[in-house]
Motif scaffolding. Structure first.
Motif, PDB file in Angstrom:
ATOM      1  N   THR A  57       0.823  -1.211   0.000  1.00  0.00           N
ATOM      2  CA  THR A  57       0.000   0.000   0.000  1.00  0.00           C
ATOM      3  C   THR A  57       0.855   1.257   0.000  1.00  0.00           C
ATOM      4  O   THR A  57       0.511   2.244  -0.654  1.00  0.00           O
ATOM      5  CB  THR A  57      -0.948   0.006   1.207  1.00  0.00           C
ATOM      6  OG1 THR A  57      -1.707  -1.209   1.218  1.00  0.00           O
ATOM      7  CG2 THR A  57      -1.901   1.174   1.153  1.00  0.00           C
ATOM      8  N   THR A  58       1.972   1.232   0.723  1.00  0.00           N
ATOM      9  CA  THR A  58       2.863   2.391   0.729  1.00  0.00           C
ATOM     10  C   THR A  58       3.421   2.651  -0.659  1.00  0.00           C
ATOM     11  O   THR A  58       3.462   3.799  -1.124  1.00  0.00           O
ATOM     12  CB  THR A  58       4.008   2.181   1.729  1.00  0.00           C
ATOM     13  OG1 THR A  58       3.470   1.949   3.031  1.00  0.00           O
ATOM     14  CG2 THR A  58       4.926   3.395   1.766  1.00  0.00           C
ATOM     15  N   CYS A  59       3.849   1.592  -1.328  1.00  0.00           N
ATOM     16  CA  CYS A  59       4.372   1.734  -2.689  1.00  0.00           C
ATOM     17  C   CYS A  59       3.303   2.321  -3.610  1.00  0.00           C
ATOM     18  O   CYS A  59       3.562   3.259  -4.373  1.00  0.00           O
ATOM     19  CB  CYS A  59       4.842   0.382  -3.216  1.00  0.00           C
ATOM     20  SG  CYS A  59       5.531   0.434  -4.893  1.00  0.00           S
ATOM     21  N   ALA A  60       2.099   1.771  -3.547  1.00  0.00           N
ATOM     22  CA  ALA A  60       1.008   2.243  -4.406  1.00  0.00           C
ATOM     23  C   ALA A  60       0.653   3.695  -4.097  1.00  0.00           C
ATOM     24  O   ALA A  60       0.399   4.492  -5.005  1.00  0.00           O
ATOM     25  CB  ALA A  60      -0.212   1.350  -4.232  1.00  0.00           C
ATOM     26  N   SER A  61       0.638   4.056  -2.806  1.00  0.00           N
ATOM     27  CA  SER A  61       0.247   5.400  -2.406  1.00  0.00           C
ATOM     28  C   SER A  61       1.267   6.446  -2.828  1.00  0.00           C
ATOM     29  O   SER A  61       0.914   7.483  -3.411  1.00  0.00           O
ATOM     30  CB  SER A  61       0.055   5.445  -0.882  1.00  0.00           C
ATOM     31  OG  SER A  61      -0.226   6.749  -0.447  1.00  0.00           O
ATOM     32  N   VAL A  62       2.544   6.187  -2.539  1.00  0.00           N
ATOM     33  CA  VAL A  62       3.584   7.162  -2.861  1.00  0.00           C
ATOM     34  C   VAL A  62       3.745   7.291  -4.378  1.00  0.00           C
ATOM     35  O   VAL A  62       3.878   8.400  -4.906  1.00  0.00           O
ATOM     36  CB  VAL A  62       4.913   6.766  -2.194  1.00  0.00           C
ATOM     37  CG1 VAL A  62       6.011   7.758  -2.556  1.00  0.00           C
ATOM     38  CG2 VAL A  62       4.755   6.702  -0.686  1.00  0.00           C
ATOM     39  N   PHE A  63       3.727   6.171  -5.072  1.00  0.00           N
ATOM     40  CA  PHE A  63       3.834   6.229  -6.529  1.00  0.00           C
ATOM     41  C   PHE A  63       2.622   6.941  -7.123  1.00  0.00           C
ATOM     42  O   PHE A  63       2.755   7.759  -8.040  1.00  0.00           O
ATOM     43  CB  PHE A  63       3.947   4.821  -7.107  1.00  0.00           C
ATOM     44  CG  PHE A  63       3.946   4.797  -8.616  1.00  0.00           C
ATOM     45  CD1 PHE A  63       5.101   5.081  -9.333  1.00  0.00           C
ATOM     46  CD2 PHE A  63       2.789   4.513  -9.316  1.00  0.00           C
ATOM     47  CE1 PHE A  63       5.098   5.086 -10.724  1.00  0.00           C
ATOM     48  CE2 PHE A  63       2.771   4.497 -10.698  1.00  0.00           C
ATOM     49  CZ  PHE A  63       3.931   4.785 -11.408  1.00  0.00           C
ATOM     50  N   GLY A  64       1.436   6.634  -6.611  1.00  0.00           N
ATOM     51  CA  GLY A  64       0.217   7.239  -7.144  1.00  0.00           C
ATOM     52  C   GLY A  64       0.201   8.743  -7.007  1.00  0.00           C
ATOM     53  O   GLY A  64      -0.306   9.456  -7.886  1.00  0.00           O
TER      54      GLY A  64
END
Length: 540
Positions: A296-303
């Motif tokens: 979720t952190t990866c998806a959130s920061v990338f998003g």
């Protein structure tokens, strides 16, 4: 304990259920937590007072639609900020570190208050928390819009704090509502899928229209004023849902919503703060939390940076970049409801998490090593697929891994806390990296790849751990289908009782406390990053 009696409407003779079949269990206060197991969804039960004890499917659908409309508004607002990164930096005269600080302020407030909010949401109930949470969020959104109009960065930071106070309440409350209406493998995942799918549409509309509104109206602040209008709509729907919930409470008794597999009563609110249950959440829950910490952190920061990345890689305007990034992030909206129905019927939650982690790793790897437009587009495509799988399976896995629904709000608050803590750290770090890398994403992508690799490795470990050779019940039940879970309710109740006695209870309590301490240490690290950003964020 005495056996439980239940009267079925239309029958003269009451049905008597044994202790084993009912899975009757009492809290420490003596109040029954689990009353009966009844897999017949078509039966209509009534209490002695004349109120229905079986909530109808029609009422459940109405609750899902209302909460989903509330989610649509909040997702629309959240899609705006990420798409407006370039416009905000230019209009407000800030750099990447300051933008990261602005973004991290929201995460900071949530990390400070989310655990307490989760505990009190369990105590007060999701519907009541939604009302005051959305009201506060709307006040904050008005102040944010005013800050963009006056071009005051410090004012905007303060406004973000107020907005976050409301958001921190509503995030837990809406899923607490779902947990009190639906059980695992009995509509919970399908409900999540519907709400999250509609939320993706809201985020897509918000992100794709953000720069269009700013360009056509001549000022980017108009986008935030449009967000205020959407938040007012959200408040109106919230009030309707609160009144609907009160009506249901008058017409249905507390036992009207229960888990058909284990017989656990699904509660809207508790009589007290459940600190003891909160401190001994089961270890399978913490395994899911580890996965979401990376994925979720990866998806959130990338998003949050996808629009600007698309501008650089595709060499297009902010409007087209916003459309491309929104399309890749939200094009999988139709997959989300289907995934929810799949999980409800077939289970396989751990396998879905592994596939999600694999998709995230492939996506970030392509974006890192394939610098061409086609390679970046392929990476965005894998990201769209993976990010569509994550939220539904993670939230449902959290619920399924728990022994008791009445502390789901607190458990979900832990998930949000970790995600926000990790986001604070990663956004500050990547913001600094980007400022020292000529405003490109060449080195920032390395951080994304590491996070994605972590989610892949944990996903593989969960599948192995849930096998029949390692943990067939505690972790393995996350793989169970609807049919198997309904047939294995007694096994779940037996495992729960064994989990709470003897050396296993001691071991689990220590493991849970250790995990909470690790979360606390990470939170302190995130706060240090945040205050470092406050001290240095205005220096180029």
């Amino acid at each position: 304990m005495a056996a439980t009696d239940a009267s079925v409407e239309g029958q003269q003779t009451p049905v008597r259920v044994s202790d084993t079949e009912a899975g009757v269990m009492e809290k420490e206060t003596g109040t029954p937590r689990i009353i009966s197991v009844n897999g017949d969804d078509t039966s209509s039960l009534r209490s002695a007072g004349g109120r229905k004890t079986k909530v109808t499917l029609q009422m459940k659908i109405i609750s899902v639609v209302l909460v989903s409309l509330i989610g649509f508004g909040s997702h629309w607002s959240s899609g705006v900020t990420g798409a407006m990164k370039t416009a905000l930096k230019k209009g407000m005269g800030i750099n990447n570190t300051q933008y990261a600080l602005l973004d991290a302020t929201d995460n900071f407030i949530k990390s400070v208050l989310i655990i307490t909010t989760g505990l009190y949401t369990d105590r007060l109930g999701g519907a009541k928390t939604l009302v005051w949470g959305n009201a506060l969020f709307t006040i904050g959104s008005v102040l944010v819009a005013a800050a963009t109009t006056t071009r005051n960065f410090k004012f905007m930071l303060g406004a973000m704090v107020i907005q976050s106070l409301g958001d921190v309440a509503t995030q837990v409350a809406q899923y607490k509502v779902f947990s009190s209406w639906f059980a695992p493998s009995d509509g919970f995942a399908s409900t999540l899928g519907f709400e999250l799918g509609l939320g993706k549409i809201g985020s897509f509309v918000g992100q794709t229209t953000a720069n269009v509104i700013a360009t056509n109206l001549g000022d980017f602040s108009w986008t935030f004023w449009m967000s205020v209008v959407m938040n007012v709509f959200t408040n109106l729907v919230t009030v309707v849902f609160y009144l609907f919930t009160r009506w249901c409470n008058k017409h249905y008794s507390d036992g009207g919503k229960s888990d058909p597999a284990t017989g656990e009563v699904l509660t809207e609110n508790n009589r007290k703060l459940e600190w003891k249950q909160f401190s001994r959440l089961p270890w399978p829950f913490w395994c899911v939390i580890m996965f979401t910490g990376f994925q979720t952190t990866c998806a959130s920061v990338f998003g949050s940076n996808a629009t600007e990345l698309a501008e650089q890689r595709f060499h297009v305007s902010s409007i087209k970049a916003g459309f491309y990034s929104a399309l890749t992030q939200y094009m999988g909206f139709f997959l989300v409801p289907l995934l929810g129905m799949f999980i409800d019927v077939f289970g396989q939650r751990l396998s879905v998490m592994m596939v999600c982690g694999t998709g995230m790793f492939l996506s970030m790897s392509l974006i890192m090593w394939a610098h061409t437009m086609s390679g970046t587009a392929a990476g965005f495509g894998f990201y769209a697929f993976a990010v569509s799988l994550g939220p539904t399976v993670i939230i449902d896995a959290i619920r399924t891994s728990m022994w008791y629904q009445d502390v789901f709000g607190s458990a979900y608050a832990i998930k949000i806390c970790l995600n926000n803590v990790m986001s604070i750290i990663m956004r500050i770090v990547t913001g600094v990296i980007q400022d020292h890398d000529n405003d490109t994403y060449n080195h920032v992508i390395i951080v994304y790849v590491i996070l994605a690799a972590g989610s892949l490795l944990i996903g593989l470990g969960l599948v192995v751990g849930g096998s029949s050779f390692v943990s067939p019940i505690e972790l393995g039940r996350l793989q169970w289908s609807r049919k198997k879970r309904f047939a294995g309710g007694d096994k779940i109740n037996e495992a729960r009782e064994a989990f709470e006695t003897g050396i296993r209870a001691v071991w689990n309590r220590r493991f849970s406390m250790f995990s909470l301490v690790v979360l606390f240490v990470l939170t302190l690290g995130a706060w240090a990053c945040y205050f470092w950003g406050v001290a240095t964020g205005h220096n180029d």
